[in-house]
Write a protein that holds these residues in place. Structure first.
Motif, PDB file in Angstrom:
ATOM      1  N   ASP A 162       5.704  -7.087  -9.697  1.00 16.31           N
ATOM      2  CA  ASP A 162       5.038  -6.780 -10.965  1.00 16.31           C
ATOM      3  C   ASP A 162       5.199  -7.923 -11.958  1.00 16.31           C
ATOM      4  OD1 ASP A 162       4.262  -4.354  -9.968  1.00 16.31           O
ATOM      5  OD2 ASP A 162       5.723  -3.163 -11.088  1.00 16.31           O
ATOM      6  N   GLN A 221       0.828  -1.196   0.000  1.00 13.29           N
ATOM      7  CA  GLN A 221       0.000   0.000   0.000  1.00 13.29           C
ATOM      8  C   GLN A 221       0.865   1.249   0.000  1.00 13.29           C
ATOM      9  OE1 GLN A 221      -2.069  -2.453   3.250  1.00 13.29           O
ATOM     10  NE2 GLN A 221      -3.289  -0.574   3.158  1.00 13.29           N
ATOM     11  N   GLU A 222       0.272   2.350  -0.379  1.00 17.06           N
ATOM     12  CA  GLU A 222       1.022   3.595  -0.461  1.00 17.06           C
ATOM     13  C   GLU A 222       1.639   3.975   0.888  1.00 17.06           C
ATOM     14  OE1 GLU A 222      -1.625   6.479  -2.053  1.00 17.06           O
ATOM     15  OE2 GLU A 222      -1.868   5.440  -3.966  1.00 17.06           O
ATOM     16  N   MET A 263      -0.663   0.232  -3.913  1.00 14.78           N
ATOM     17  CA  MET A 263       0.206   0.895  -4.877  1.00 14.78           C
ATOM     18  C   MET A 263      -0.136   0.390  -6.281  1.00 14.78           C
ATOM     19  SD  MET A 263       3.753  -1.249  -4.581  1.00 14.78           S
ATOM     20  CE  MET A 263       3.881  -1.311  -6.364  1.00 14.78           C
ATOM     21  N   THR A 264       0.276   1.142  -7.269  1.00 12.69           N
ATOM     22  CA  THR A 264      -0.063   0.801  -8.655  1.00 12.69           C
ATOM     23  C   THR A 264       0.553  -0.534  -9.056  1.00 12.69           C
ATOM     24  OG1 THR A 264      -0.144   3.144  -9.231  1.00 12.69           O
ATOM     25  CG2 THR A 264       0.030   1.578 -11.038  1.00 12.69           C
ATOM     26  N   GLU A 320      -4.900  -5.684 -12.848  1.00  4.69           N
ATOM     27  CA  GLU A 320      -5.974  -5.486 -11.885  1.00  4.69           C
ATOM     28  C   GLU A 320      -6.111  -6.740 -11.024  1.00  4.69           C
ATOM     29  OE1 GLU A 320      -8.927  -3.204 -10.059  1.00  4.69           O
ATOM     30  OE2 GLU A 320      -7.540  -2.628 -11.685  1.00  4.69           O
TER      31      GLU A 320
END
Length: 216
Positions: A79, A54-55, A126-127, A131
């Motif tokens: 990723d 998370q951010e 976070m990005t 999805e």
């Protein structure tokens, strides 16, 4: 005893009670959960679990931030795993944490810059390059403390978990132990786990491997 001494005694007792309650909250928050064991023979599928990325918990520098190069390498590994999982039609499950226990929340508000408590602007994931297929919100270290996770894993016949995320010594190891307690196969993606204390994380890895977890 004078009124002043009574007041000081009352304050001392209150302080002790608060410390004891905080210790109780911390013990509960960090303790892996137990649950009904799954029939692994009926769970042929696997899922990628991304824990607490998370951010609030992925900033660079400062008292609570990460080394930039270390963080970047781990995010890239996560990723890559997420992209591979999507291509292989493996569910990607995002786990997010929010602290709700009253005293823990107070301590984080006072000394932890408010990260991870209700109302923080950084509770979002976070990005990611893909999805997530499922999003779980938890209030304890072990992701299995949220019943929604077990329900989803059962629905999708998932018996093997690929674990990534942070922090290795806390939420990753607690989730791994919670999974092992239920009979899941646990595979920890070594270069996709973040930990502030590598020596401590190494001890957890050794213990998890002793229980049957696999480091990949």
């Amino acid at each position: 005893m004078t009124p002043l001494l009574w007041a000081l005694a009352a304050i001392a007792v209150l302080a002790v009670l608060l410390v004891l309650e905080l210790r109780r909250e911390l013990k509960l928050a960090y303790m892996p959960t137990a649950g009904e064991r799954i029939d692994f023979s009926q769970r042929p599928n696997l899922a990628l679990i991304i824990i607490d990325m998370q951010e609030d918990f992925t900033s660079v520098g400062g008292r609570y931030g990460w080394d930039e190069a270390y963080l970047k390498a781990r995010i890239e590994a996560i990723d890559i795993m997420a992209i591979k999982a999507k291509k292989a039609e493996i569910p990607v499950i995002a786990i997010r944490h929010v602290y709700r226990a009253p005293l823990i929340r107070l301590m984080i508000r006072l000394f932890g810059e408010g990260r991870g408590i209700p109302g923080s602007s950084g509770l979002g994931l976070m990005t990611l390059p893909v999805e997530p297929d499922f999003d779980v919100l938890k209030t304890r270290s072990d992701s299995f403390s949220s019943p929604e996770l077990e329900g989803y894993l059962a629905e999708k016949q998932i018996g093997t978990l690929l674990l990534t995320g942070l922090d290795g010594s806390y939420c990753v190891q607690a989730t791994a132990n919670g999974a092992l307690n239920r009979g899941y196969r646990v595979e920890i993606v070594e270069d996709a786990v973040l930990s502030r204390d590598q020596a401590d994380w190494g001890k957890h890895v050794a213990a998890l491997k002793g229980r049957g977890a696999v480091l990949i």
